[in-house]
Scaffold this active site. Structure first.
Site, PDB file in Angstrom:
ATOM      1  N   SER A 210       0.833  -1.197   0.000  1.00 60.27           N
ATOM      2  CA  SER A 210       0.000   0.000   0.000  1.00 60.27           C
ATOM      3  C   SER A 210       0.875   1.258   0.000  1.00 60.27           C
ATOM      4  O   SER A 210       1.653   1.453  -0.927  1.00 60.27           O
ATOM      5  CB  SER A 210      -0.940  -0.048   1.214  1.00 60.27           C
ATOM      6  OG  SER A 210      -1.980   0.900   1.106  1.00 60.27           O
ATOM      7  N   ASP A 297      -9.395  -5.706  -4.491  1.00 61.47           N
ATOM      8  CA  ASP A 297      -8.825  -4.693  -3.592  1.00 61.47           C
ATOM      9  C   ASP A 297      -9.758  -3.484  -3.551  1.00 61.47           C
ATOM     10  O   ASP A 297     -10.011  -2.846  -4.579  1.00 61.47           O
ATOM     11  CB  ASP A 297      -7.443  -4.274  -4.097  1.00 61.47           C
ATOM     12  CG  ASP A 297      -6.656  -3.468  -3.075  1.00 61.47           C
ATOM     13  OD1 ASP A 297      -7.271  -2.633  -2.383  1.00 61.47           O
ATOM     14  OD2 ASP A 297      -5.437  -3.654  -2.974  1.00 61.47           O
ATOM     15  N   HIS A 335      -7.661  -5.810   0.347  1.00 60.54           N
ATOM     16  CA  HIS A 335      -6.423  -5.017   0.396  1.00 60.54           C
ATOM     17  C   HIS A 335      -5.362  -5.592   1.327  1.00 60.54           C
ATOM     18  O   HIS A 335      -4.165  -5.410   1.094  1.00 60.54           O
ATOM     19  CB  HIS A 335      -6.759  -3.585   0.818  1.00 60.54           C
ATOM     20  CG  HIS A 335      -5.614  -2.631   0.698  1.00 60.54           C
ATOM     21  ND1 HIS A 335      -4.977  -2.368  -0.506  1.00 60.54           N
ATOM     22  CD2 HIS A 335      -4.967  -1.872   1.628  1.00 60.54           C
ATOM     23  CE1 HIS A 335      -3.998  -1.493  -0.310  1.00 60.54           C
ATOM     24  NE2 HIS A 335      -3.970  -1.183   0.969  1.00 60.54           N
TER      25      HIS A 335
END
Length: 357
Positions: A210, A297, A335
């Site tokens: 991320s 995601d 995610h």
């Protein structure tokens, strides 16, 4: 005088009972209608105030990007990784510059679990030279290195035979200071150099997740400009750049059609000197690259990972040094859940083996 009944035998001036009951029901409904109208008005005012508040106080977007204030898990003593089921891990602190202290975990390969019991920092440092690849894990925004999915990944990588060094950037967890893009890059660069000085000929790989993907590519590119090519870079749930990530974030979905959306939100991010240009970095980076992305995601859209993969392929002479592994949305990893994928250890081992060819 007696009232004359109508044809149904009722007094002429008596209203039908149905009409009386209907009027009573309407009277009962009026307070609820007023409450709903009031609630709608209040929500509308809040909705309109948020963009102006963000614009007037840019620091709000700074905190939204890094989310470093949120300490997850709550009340965890990060100096005791064993409390979080990392019982072959040592906690250490490094100082990349004056006034900054970084909290870091070093987890050895699972095969050294028994030998690690009761050992100190010196023993852990010596193990970095045992030939096992070293992964420097750069986590995303929010929380600490002790968050559940991060601990889960560390355990998976340790079981697969890797050393893992996971740090909390400045301002995160038990690390001091305040986060900035330049500061996070400095932290990762310092840890990389610290590891290289102690790991002999072992491979050292940067793994970013991320927000950490931006830290990873910034760090790898800075090292490349210094004449050092990172052995490998793994990007999990990567975004093209922080501006586009902000535009696609679930929070901003309520404002994408709002007039001057970019001015109120995206320009404010830029004014905080936060860019994390993964797309631009991909055009220059020459380290072997592995991109991992879940199709479902919900934070960083899958197409951003694809975009980075295509940019990296086009900018290199050899497609062999760039690989992307998608994960079907039916798995529900979203995610933060890729560490649950049974194939992940094999995928990482295959990538690492390719670095020795």
């Amino acid at each position: 005088m007696r009232r004359r009944p109508d044809k149904l035998g009722k007094p002429a001036d008596e209203k039908p009972r149905v009409m009386q009951e209907t009027s009573h029901e309407k009277a009962q409904q009026r307070p609820y209608v007023k409450i709903l109208i009031r609630l709608a008005v209040d929500l509308g005012i809040v909705y309109l105030c948020i963009p102006f508040t963000v614009r007037l106080f840019p620091r709000i977007m700074y905190h939204a990007v890094f989310s470093h204030v949120a300490r997850v898990p709550l009340f965890a003593d990060l100096s005791r990784p064993g409390d979080l089921d990392l019982n072959h891990t040592v906690n250490l602190y490094l100082s990349p510059e004056e006034g900054i202290t970084l909290g870091i975990w070093h987890t050895v390969p699972d095969s050294l679990w028994q030998k690690a019991q009761g050992k100190g920092l010196e023993w852990y440092q010596q193990t970095l030279q045992n030939g096992a690849p070293v992964i420097i894990y750069l986590h995303g925004n929010g929380g600490t290195r002790g968050a559940g999915h991060r601990v889960g990944l560390v355990n998976v990588l340790s079981a697969a035979g890797f050393h893992v060094l996971a740090l909390d950037y400045r301002g995160f967890g038990d690390s001091s200071g305040e986060p900035t893009e330049a500061g996070l890059t400095t932290d990762a660069l310092y840890l990389y150099q610290w590891v290289k000085a102690r790991s002999g000929s072992s491979l050292v790989i940067l793994w970013g997740h991320s927000l950490g993907t931006g830290v990873a590519t910034n760090t790898a590119l800075e090292l490349q400009e210094q004449g050092v090519t990172v052995d490998g870079v793994i990007l999990e749930g990567a975004f093209s750049n922080i501006r586009q990530a902000g535009a696609s974030h679930p929070f901003t979905m309520f404002y994408r059609k709002f007039p001057y959306f970019e001015y109120f939100f995206l320009d404010t991010i830029s004014e905080n000197k936060v860019v994390f240009p993964n797309d631009e970095n991909m055009r220059k980076l020459r380290s072997p690259l592995l991109i991992l992305h879940a199709e479902d995601d919900h934070i960083i859209p899958f197409h951003m990972g694809q975009e980075l993969f295509e940019i990296a392929q086009q900018s290199r002479n050899s497609e062999k040094s760039v690989r992307m592994v998608p994960f079907e949305g039916s798995h529900g990893y979203r995610h933060n859940g890729l560490y649950q994928e049974p194939r992940l250890p094999a995928i990482i081992k295959q990538f690492v083996q390719s670095l020795n060819m």
